[in-house]
Design an enzyme around this catalytic site. Structure first.
Site, short mmCIF file in Angstrom:
data_model
loop_
_atom_site.label_atom_id
_atom_site.label_comp_id
_atom_site.label_asym_id
_atom_site.label_seq_id
_atom_site.Cartn_x
_atom_site.Cartn_y
_atom_site.Cartn_z
N CYS A 159 0.83 -1.19 0.00
CA CYS A 159 0.00 0.00 0.00
C CYS A 159 0.87 1.25 0.00
O CYS A 159 2.07 1.19 0.26
CB CYS A 159 -0.90 0.04 1.24
SG CYS A 159 -1.79 -1.50 1.56
N ARG A 175 -4.82 6.94 1.09
CA ARG A 175 -3.96 5.79 0.81
C ARG A 175 -4.55 4.93 -0.28
O ARG A 175 -5.75 5.04 -0.62
CB ARG A 175 -3.77 4.96 2.09
CG ARG A 175 -5.05 4.47 2.77
CD ARG A 175 -5.48 3.06 2.38
NE ARG A 175 -4.49 2.06 2.59
CZ ARG A 175 -4.25 1.49 3.78
NH1 ARG A 175 -5.00 1.80 4.84
NH2 ARG A 175 -3.32 0.55 3.88
N ASN A 226 1.15 -2.60 5.46
CA ASN A 226 1.89 -3.84 5.67
C ASN A 226 3.37 -3.58 5.94
O ASN A 226 4.00 -2.75 5.27
CB ASN A 226 1.76 -4.76 4.46
CG ASN A 226 0.54 -5.66 4.56
OD1 ASN A 226 -0.04 -5.83 5.63
ND2 ASN A 226 0.14 -6.25 3.45
#
Length: 324
Positions: free
Chosen positions: A2, A16, A79
């Site tokens: 991401c 995002r 992540n």
């Protein structure tokens, strides 16, 4: 994988991409001030700031991916696989599980500085929400209109870094990402001059050659450089439509298309959704992989003193419209 970023015109924006191979049925969710936030080790927060963001709701609990609260504080978890490290319960600390962290911050902090104070006493628990959910390995960006920080819980401890670019992707750890920008200090938005050799007649043959060397692959380090360059040089009018449109173009520079990142079992990572929050107005905009129109949910149109979650299913249709 991401990418998250901040942007400021007249108002402050935060958003995002969520890049993954499957969707978990995400919803845009408003958590009102009187929804009881129950934490495993630190009790219940019965009254708190209202906030809005992207969630997966299970057992009437909002598992937030990103959020903005009514005070304009924003957060996103991305992540951080093989680097994130969580611990056993520690006496004298606020023991917060990874999945509780966003509500913990959003519910009681109005600014980045207030979040910093909470982080001084936090301990991230190695505890899943349930046996059906593995513990997500994450790090976080927390931002307000004045500053951003990155929070990483690793084996050596919890580190809080100033984030001067207002950007976060995934691995490697944040200090490496920032240092790597030194390799791209020669990039420019201007047409380059011949610095190769005074003995050769070299000329720019195309517009945009000042950014030759800007990485175009989908790796997390390359996405960090590309969205930082795009964001730091981006220009927009101050009105809402222009600002929101420009923000989606900034994150569009790192959008992932189906077929370009193959995973196991013939699955492909795509940008499942892209979000843009107007943190000053409490409006959460998004678009999804197959629904390209920008959709907005205004937190302040809801009953913020309520006790129940308010959720909106994402628009994901593949509609095509003809003008004639």
């Amino acid at each position: 994988m991401c990418t998250a970023a901040t942007y400021k015109t007249k108002d402050f924006y935060f958003g995002r991409t969520l890049d993954y191979e499957i969707s978990y049925g995400e919803t845009v969710t408003v958590t009102p001030r009187n929804f009881k936030l129950m934490f495993r080790s630190v009790g219940t927060m019965e009254h708190h700031f209202a906030f809005i963001g992207m969630t997966h709701i299970t057992e009437n609990y909002p598992l937030y991916y990103d959020a903005v609260n009514e005070k304009g504080l924003c957060i996103a978890g991305l992540n951080f696989v093989e680097n994130a490290h969580y611990c056993e319960k520690e006496n004298g600390k606020d023991n917060i599980a990874q999945w509780e962290f966003i509500p913990w911050i959003m519910g009681q902090c109005a600014t980045v500085n207030e979040a910093r104070k909470l982080l001084d006493r936090i301990n991230f628990l190695a505890e899943p929400f349930s046996p059906h959910f593995p513990i997500a390995q994450l790090h976080w960006i927390i931002s307000d209109k004045n500053s951003s920080i990155t929070v990483e819980s690793v084996k050596d401890g919890i580190f809080v870094y100033d984030n001067p670019v207002g950007v976060l992707t995934n691995n490697p750890p944040f200090p490496v990402q920032i240092f790597n920008l030194n390799n791209y200090m020669g990039l420019s938005i201007d047409t380059p001059k011949n610095c190769f050799s005074e003995h050769l007649s070299l000329n720019a043959y195309s517009r945009g050659m000042g950014a030759i060397g800007l990485p175009g692959d989908l790796s997390s380090m390359s996405r960090f450089v590309r969205v930082a360059f795009t964001k730091m040089n981006s220009l927009s009018e101050n009105d809402e439509k222009s600002s929101v449109s420009q923000f989606f173009h900034i994150l569009g520079s790192v959008e992932q298309q189906r077929g370009c990142c193959r995973l196991a079992n013939e699955k492909y990572e795509i940008s499942i959704y892209t979000s843009c929050c107007n943190a000053d107005k409490g409006i959460y905009y998004y678009k999804t992989y197959d629904h390209h129109s920008i959709v907005g949910v205004d937190m302040n149109r809801e009953e913020l003193n309520g006790e129940a979650l308010i959720s909106y299913k994402l628009m994901t249709d593949k509609a095509l419209e003809m003008q004639n």
